[in-house]
Motif scaffolding. Structure first.
Motif, PDB file in Angstrom:
ATOM      1  N   SER A   1       2.743   3.335   5.007  1.00 44.09           N
ATOM      2  CA  SER A   1       2.793   2.955   3.790  1.00 44.09           C
ATOM      3  C   SER A   1       3.231   1.434   4.308  1.00 44.09           C
TER       4      SER A   1
ATOM      5  N   THR B   1      -7.393  -0.652  -2.203  1.00 43.54           N
ATOM      6  CA  THR B   1      -7.379  -2.016  -2.590  1.00 43.54           C
ATOM      7  C   THR B   1      -7.789  -2.953  -1.330  1.00 43.54           C
TER       8      THR B   1
ATOM      9  N   HIS C   1       9.989   4.414  -2.090  1.00 43.95           N
ATOM     10  CA  HIS C   1       9.375   3.161  -2.056  1.00 43.95           C
ATOM     11  C   HIS C   1      10.128   2.211  -2.783  1.00 43.95           C
TER      12      HIS C   1
ATOM     13  N   THR D   1      -5.135   6.852   1.238  1.00 46.34           N
ATOM     14  CA  THR D   1      -5.795   6.839  -0.223  1.00 46.34           C
ATOM     15  C   THR D   1      -6.222   5.765  -0.865  1.00 46.34           C
ATOM     16  N   ASP D   2      -5.587   4.507  -0.387  1.00 43.89           N
ATOM     17  CA  ASP D   2      -5.453   3.242  -1.217  1.00 43.89           C
ATOM     18  C   ASP D   2      -6.794   2.438  -0.765  1.00 43.89           C
TER      19      ASP D   2
ATOM     20  N   ALA E   1       3.612   9.723  -0.317  1.00 43.47           N
ATOM     21  CA  ALA E   1       3.038   8.672  -1.213  1.00 43.47           C
ATOM     22  C   ALA E   1       3.429   8.886  -2.507  1.00 43.47           C
TER      23      ALA E   1
ATOM     24  N   ILE F   1       0.821  -1.100   0.063  1.00 40.00           N
ATOM     25  CA  ILE F   1       0.094   0.035   0.221  1.00 40.00           C
ATOM     26  C   ILE F   1       0.776   1.101  -0.015  1.00 40.00           C
ATOM     27  N   THR F   2       0.757   2.152  -1.008  1.00 34.73           N
ATOM     28  CA  THR F   2       1.738   3.163  -1.190  1.00 34.73           C
ATOM     29  C   THR F   2       1.208   4.301  -0.147  1.00 34.73           C
ATOM     30  N   ASP F   3       0.055   4.542   0.015  1.00 32.49           N
ATOM     31  CA  ASP F   3      -0.611   5.541   1.012  1.00 32.49           C
ATOM     32  C   ASP F   3      -1.994   5.088   1.652  1.00 32.49           C
ATOM     33  N   THR F   4      -1.681   4.515   2.938  1.00 31.26           N
ATOM     34  CA  THR F   4      -2.854   4.164   3.636  1.00 31.26           C
ATOM     35  C   THR F   4      -4.079   4.976   3.700  1.00 31.26           C
TER      36      THR F   4
ATOM     37  N   ALA G   1      -6.346  -0.636   5.409  1.00 32.78           N
ATOM     38  CA  ALA G   1      -5.903   0.420   5.071  1.00 32.78           C
ATOM     39  C   ALA G   1      -6.221   1.743   6.035  1.00 32.78           C
TER      40      ALA G   1
END
Length: 239
Positions: A119, A104, A150, A101-102, A144, A96-99, A109
């Motif tokens: 992250s 998935t 990353h 906004t993610d 992010a 998760i790149t940014d918890t 998140a």
């Protein structure tokens, strides 16, 4: 990904240090602490790490370098989804790149963000080792949009997963060997006690074992301890 020369002078030595970790000097827990220590040299975000192992369909955290990692692992186990479970099941990195906004793994998140984790990256343990699991890196304060950061997290996990996996397998093998050795010792003392009873009371092997088992049950004492005491003292502590 490429790095400026001044960054390579900091980043590569950290990765080289991971490659030199010795089983004789470390435990699985201390390897994870070393991963975290090295990560703080090259990454922002105060990263912490954990290892998830999936056995008989049930995930568990076998080691972690901080309480936050344990809590967020357990959130994923409870929800039944998240980067660590996906990486373990698929054999591919997940994160998760940014918890904040993610979408998935929205539920996870949200809980991660509330816990202060920004992250997440989970990297699968090598499939050829017959261990289903993942190493998880949780970071706070990451940007992010920071592709370099990353990329470094991914590279760190890729370097670290080898020694982490090997240490887990090593410790598991040692534990199994110790259990086997203990089992053989317990069997030997029980067989010795049975032999004494058979000689002293003219019992069969099955009758001698049943006698030991009865004393064990009546005195609420482990069978191996009943046998060991009998071998030592020549007396059965019958109730």
């Amino acid at each position: 990904m490429t790095y400026p020369d001044d960054e390579i002078s900091v980043v590569q030595p950290a990765f080289d240090e991971l490659a030199r970790l010795s089983f004789a000097e470390h435990s699985l827990e201390s390897v994870l602490h070393k991963v975290t220590e090295l990560a703080t040299r090259i990454l922002p975000g105060q990263p912490i790490a954990s290892v998830t192992i999936v056995a008989d369909g049930r995930p568990s955290t076998v080691a972690a370098s901080g309480d936050l990692a344990v809590r967020l692992d357990e959130v994923q186990y409870r929800l039944g989804s998240g980067p660590c479970l996906t990486a373990a099941a698929s054999g591919r990195p997940a994160g998760i790149t940014d918890t904040h906004t993610d979408g998935t793994w929205a539920d996870f998140a949200a809980e991660a963000a509330a816990a202060g984790c920004d992250s997440v990256l989970s990297y699968p343990l090598p499939v050829q080792e017959r261990v289903v699991g993942a190493m998880n890196v949780y970071a706070r304060g990451l940007s992010a949009s920071d592709d370099r950061t990353h990329g470094l997290v991914s590279r760190l996990a890729a370097y670290a997963v080898g020694p982490v996996s090997n240490m887990y397998l090593y410790e598991t093998a040692v534990e199994r060997a110790e259990h086997l050795e203990a089992a053989l010792e317990y069997r030997a003392v029980i067989d010795q006690a049975k032999g004494i009873l058979m000689e002293r009371h003219k019992l069969t092997a099955d009758q001698a074992f049943q006698l030991l088992a009865r004393v064990s049950m009546e005195t609420n004492t482990k069978l191996r301890d009943v046998a060991a005491e009998f071998v030592l003292t020549g007396e059965l502590r019958e109730r």
